[in-house]
Design a protein around this motif. Sequence first.
Motif, mmCIF file in Angstrom:
data_model
loop_
_atom_site.group_PDB
_atom_site.id
_atom_site.type_symbol
_atom_site.label_atom_id
_atom_site.label_comp_id
_atom_site.label_asym_id
_atom_site.label_seq_id
_atom_site.Cartn_x
_atom_site.Cartn_y
_atom_site.Cartn_z
ATOM 1 N N SER A 159 34.372 68.784 -17.678
ATOM 2 C CA SER A 159 35.294 68.060 -18.545
ATOM 3 C C SER A 159 34.684 66.721 -18.922
ATOM 4 O O SER A 159 33.924 66.128 -18.142
ATOM 5 N N SER A 203 34.507 73.306 -26.054
ATOM 6 C CA SER A 203 35.803 73.181 -26.708
ATOM 7 C C SER A 203 36.281 71.746 -26.551
ATOM 8 O O SER A 203 35.667 70.948 -25.837
ATOM 9 N N SER A 204 37.363 71.436 -27.226
ATOM 10 C CA SER A 204 37.938 70.100 -27.078
ATOM 11 C C SER A 204 39.442 70.158 -27.273
ATOM 12 O O SER A 204 39.953 71.051 -27.967
ATOM 13 N N ASP A 205 40.117 69.240 -26.656
ATOM 14 C CA ASP A 205 41.573 69.131 -26.748
ATOM 15 C C ASP A 205 41.895 67.720 -27.210
ATOM 16 O O ASP A 205 41.827 66.767 -26.434
ATOM 17 N N ASN A 206 42.222 67.589 -28.488
ATOM 18 C CA ASN A 206 42.471 66.262 -29.043
ATOM 19 C C ASN A 206 43.690 65.599 -28.417
ATOM 20 O O ASN A 206 43.734 64.376 -28.284
ATOM 21 N N LYS A 224 44.518 65.681 -25.398
ATOM 22 C CA LYS A 224 44.132 65.155 -24.082
ATOM 23 C C LYS A 224 42.896 64.260 -24.144
ATOM 24 O O LYS A 224 42.435 63.774 -23.113
ATOM 25 N N THR A 267 39.886 65.068 -24.446
ATOM 26 C CA THR A 267 38.967 65.661 -23.478
ATOM 27 C C THR A 267 38.159 66.784 -24.109
ATOM 28 O O THR A 267 38.706 67.624 -24.827
ATOM 29 N N TYR A 295 35.288 69.953 -23.235
ATOM 30 C CA TYR A 295 35.004 70.876 -22.134
ATOM 31 C C TYR A 295 33.715 71.633 -22.386
ATOM 32 O O TYR A 295 33.339 71.887 -23.530
#
Length: 120
Positions: A20, A69-72, A74, A76, A78
Amino acid sequence: VHLEESGGGLVQPGGSLRLSCSASGFTFADHAIAWFRRAPGKERMGVSCISSDGSTHYAGPVKGRFTTSSDNAKNTGYLQMNDLKPEDTAVYYCAAADRCPTGSNWQAYWGQGTQVTVSS
């Protein structure tokens, strides 16, 4: 600006890890997140990148095994690493920039790195 990697560790060949990259201090959604690694005695190598539009790019040695991947929501990014091999052993770094790495004038924010060791 702060980037912090986590999720590294010791894993047996064939195993999996998910790294992460937690980010703060900039507009995460407007940035590409790249992953690099530096193996002992070797130069830093680009591993993967996910652009702000979601397009992904992978280095040959990890294609088909690693997924970025990414989580906008959060802030964060990955890096899912499957079927790990001893040659994947390295310190892994995440970097955030306005685009995926291109040319020699690419500038980014960097994390401090996390150790990944693949060994039986």
